[in-house]
Design an enzyme around this catalytic site. Structure first.
Site, PDB file in Angstrom:
ATOM      1  N   SER A   8       0.843  -1.199   0.000  1.00  0.00           N
ATOM      2  CA  SER A   8       0.000   0.000   0.000  1.00  0.00           C
ATOM      3  C   SER A   8       0.876   1.245   0.000  1.00  0.00           C
ATOM      4  O   SER A   8       1.675   1.459   0.919  1.00  0.00           O
ATOM      5  CB  SER A   8      -0.897   0.005   1.236  1.00  0.00           C
ATOM      6  N   HIS A  32      -1.303  -1.322  -4.197  1.00  0.00           N
ATOM      7  CA  HIS A  32      -2.551  -0.909  -3.538  1.00  0.00           C
ATOM      8  C   HIS A  32      -2.560   0.611  -3.363  1.00  0.00           C
ATOM      9  O   HIS A  32      -1.630   1.186  -2.788  1.00  0.00           O
ATOM     10  CB  HIS A  32      -2.628  -1.609  -2.181  1.00  0.00           C
ATOM     11  N   ASP A  34      -4.864   3.684  -1.874  1.00  0.00           N
ATOM     12  CA  ASP A  34      -6.028   4.067  -1.072  1.00  0.00           C
ATOM     13  C   ASP A  34      -6.496   5.446  -1.499  1.00  0.00           C
ATOM     14  O   ASP A  34      -5.809   6.442  -1.267  1.00  0.00           O
ATOM     15  CB  ASP A  34      -5.657   4.084   0.416  1.00  0.00           C
ATOM     16  N   HIS A  65      -8.416   0.990  -3.740  1.00  0.00           N
ATOM     17  CA  HIS A  65      -9.311   0.806  -2.607  1.00  0.00           C
ATOM     18  C   HIS A  65     -10.001   2.151  -2.380  1.00  0.00           C
ATOM     19  O   HIS A  65      -9.373   3.091  -1.901  1.00  0.00           O
ATOM     20  CB  HIS A  65      -8.465   0.379  -1.392  1.00  0.00           C
ATOM     21  N   GLY A 141      -8.697   4.178   6.986  1.00  0.00           N
ATOM     22  CA  GLY A 141      -8.369   5.593   7.141  1.00  0.00           C
ATOM     23  C   GLY A 141      -6.881   5.852   7.332  1.00  0.00           C
ATOM     24  O   GLY A 141      -6.363   6.833   6.819  1.00  0.00           O
ATOM     25  N   PHE A 142      -6.221   4.958   8.048  1.00  0.00           N
ATOM     26  CA  PHE A 142      -4.818   5.201   8.383  1.00  0.00           C
ATOM     27  C   PHE A 142      -4.008   3.914   8.358  1.00  0.00           C
ATOM     28  O   PHE A 142      -4.554   2.835   8.629  1.00  0.00           O
ATOM     29  CB  PHE A 142      -4.708   5.846   9.767  1.00  0.00           C
ATOM     30  N   GLY A 143      -2.730   4.069   8.058  1.00  0.00           N
ATOM     31  CA  GLY A 143      -1.818   2.940   8.116  1.00  0.00           C
ATOM     32  C   GLY A 143      -1.309   2.727   9.538  1.00  0.00           C
ATOM     33  O   GLY A 143      -1.659   3.481  10.461  1.00  0.00           O
ATOM     34  N   ASP A 179      -6.758  -6.286   4.747  1.00  0.00           N
ATOM     35  CA  ASP A 179      -6.077  -4.986   4.651  1.00  0.00           C
ATOM     36  C   ASP A 179      -6.108  -4.322   6.027  1.00  0.00           C
ATOM     37  O   ASP A 179      -7.182  -4.092   6.581  1.00  0.00           O
ATOM     38  CB  ASP A 179      -6.812  -4.122   3.616  1.00  0.00           C
ATOM     39  N   GLY A 181      -2.890  -3.691   9.255  1.00  0.00           N
ATOM     40  CA  GLY A 181      -2.123  -4.384  10.295  1.00  0.00           C
ATOM     41  C   GLY A 181      -1.516  -5.694   9.839  1.00  0.00           C
ATOM     42  O   GLY A 181      -1.167  -6.531  10.667  1.00  0.00           O
TER      43      GLY A 181
HETATM   44  C1  DX5 Z   1      -6.074   1.647   5.773  1.00  0.00           C
HETATM   45  C2  DX5 Z   1      -5.717   1.325   4.351  1.00  0.00           C
HETATM   46  C3  DX5 Z   1      -4.590   0.393   4.208  1.00  0.00           C
HETATM   47  C4  DX5 Z   1      -3.305   0.878   4.832  1.00  0.00           C
HETATM   48  C5  DX5 Z   1      -2.699  -0.320   5.483  1.00  0.00           C
HETATM   49  O1  DX5 Z   1      -7.266   2.299   5.784  1.00  0.00           O
HETATM   50  O2  DX5 Z   1      -6.830   0.770   3.679  1.00  0.00           O
HETATM   51  O3  DX5 Z   1      -4.403  -0.015   2.873  1.00  0.00           O
HETATM   52  O4  DX5 Z   1      -2.389   1.422   3.930  1.00  0.00           O
HETATM   53  O5  DX5 Z   1      -1.589   0.060   6.181  1.00  0.00           O
HETATM   54  P1  DX5 Z   1      -0.809  -0.934   7.163  1.00  0.00           P
HETATM   55  O6  DX5 Z   1      -0.419  -2.125   6.374  1.00  0.00           O
HETATM   56  O7  DX5 Z   1       0.338  -0.109   7.650  1.00  0.00           O
HETATM   57  O8  DX5 Z   1      -1.777  -1.300   8.274  1.00  0.00           O
HETATM   58 ZN    ZN Z   2      -6.453  -0.065   1.700  1.00  0.00          ZN
END
Ligand code: DX5
Ligand code: ZN
Length: 231
Positions: A8, A32, A34, A65, A141-143, A179, A181
């Site tokens: 991602s 991927h 987002d 996504h 929303g966040f990684g 998707d 964690g």
């Molecule tokens: C979160 C995104 C993910 C995100 C995953 O809302 O949809 O695609 O980038 O990030 P990680 O792998 O760090 O949890």
């Molecule tokens: Zn995603």
């Protein structure tokens, strides 16, 4: 056992997107992306112009996504832009069948995503309309969030539904994607639960060698998918 890994770019350096994409091009299956609109999720990322540039400049097919409100209005344009796959959220679509068909008609694979609190069962009937069922393992929303372990029970039920569906003579792949964690610590649990497509952001782009990180994730997932399921 076929496995799909999609790094991602939410975790990549947005000022160097082409290079960041290139760093995983030989190791990953898709990239991927987002798309977030600050309405469906509390974050804002990229839209159609950036996606169009990525389609032209990135070797990997894009796995879009759409974390956006009104996907019924916007998703077909992302498919027409040349994405490999376009995933819409069950919580945001009003007419999923029409939109999933429009995505496929534009030449992309169609995906349906379920947030952690969204039950699988109302959507099990729609599996014939999708190429990817995405089970979110965090709130979108966040990684860099921690994988919600209890969602893996839904992944197991989704695996059973997907296998039942494939048993009815389906001849195109139906991916079960997770998707959020997903990393070297958690990917085996996801694979054992039945996932065969994995999005990983921070686990790939925080690594010194993103390509190597993808290969390591794939090896761990493959080993776990081949292990006989615990009874
Ligand atoms: C979160 C995104 C993910 C995100 C995953 O809302 O949809 O695609 O980038 O990030 P990680 O792998 O760090 O949890
Ligand atoms: Zn995603």
């Amino acid at each position: 056992m076929a496995i799909r890994i999609a790094p991602s770019i939410l975790a990549a350096d947005f000022t160097r997107l082409a290079e960041e994409a290139d760093a995983v091009a030989d190791a990953a299956d898709m990239l991927h992306v987002d798309v977030m609109d600050n309405h469906f999720v509390p974050n804002l990322t990229v839209g159609l112009p950036v996606v169009e540039s990525l389609v032209k400049n990135v070797r990997l097919p894009l796995d879009l996504h759409l974390g956006i409100a009104a996907p019924d209005l916007h998703a077909p344009r992302y498919a027409e832009a040349g994405a490999g796959s376009v995933t819409i959220h069950a919580e945001a679509t009003i007419t999923p069948v029409r939109t999933l068909r429009a995505i496929r008609a534009a030449g992309a694979q169609a995906g349906l995503a379920l947030n952690p609190a969204t039950p699988l069962e109302p959507y099990a009937e729609l599996l014939g309309e999708v190429d990817t069922l995405l089970i979110m393992t965090v709130e979108p929303g966040f990684g860099s969030q921690e994988l919600l372990d209890y969602v893996l029970a839904k992944v197991r039920r989704a695996r059973a539904a997907v296998d039942r569906h494939r048993g009815f003579g389906r001849d195109v792949p139906l991916w079960l994607q997770v998707d959020g964690g997903v990393n070297e610590r958690t990917i085996a649990r996801c694979a054992e639960a039945g996932a065969d497509a994995f999005v990983a952001g921070s686990a790939v782009y925080a690594a010194a060698d993103p390509g190597e990180a993808v290969r390591a994730l794939r090896a761990t997932a493959e080993a776990a998918r081949c292990r006989p399921a615990a009874v």
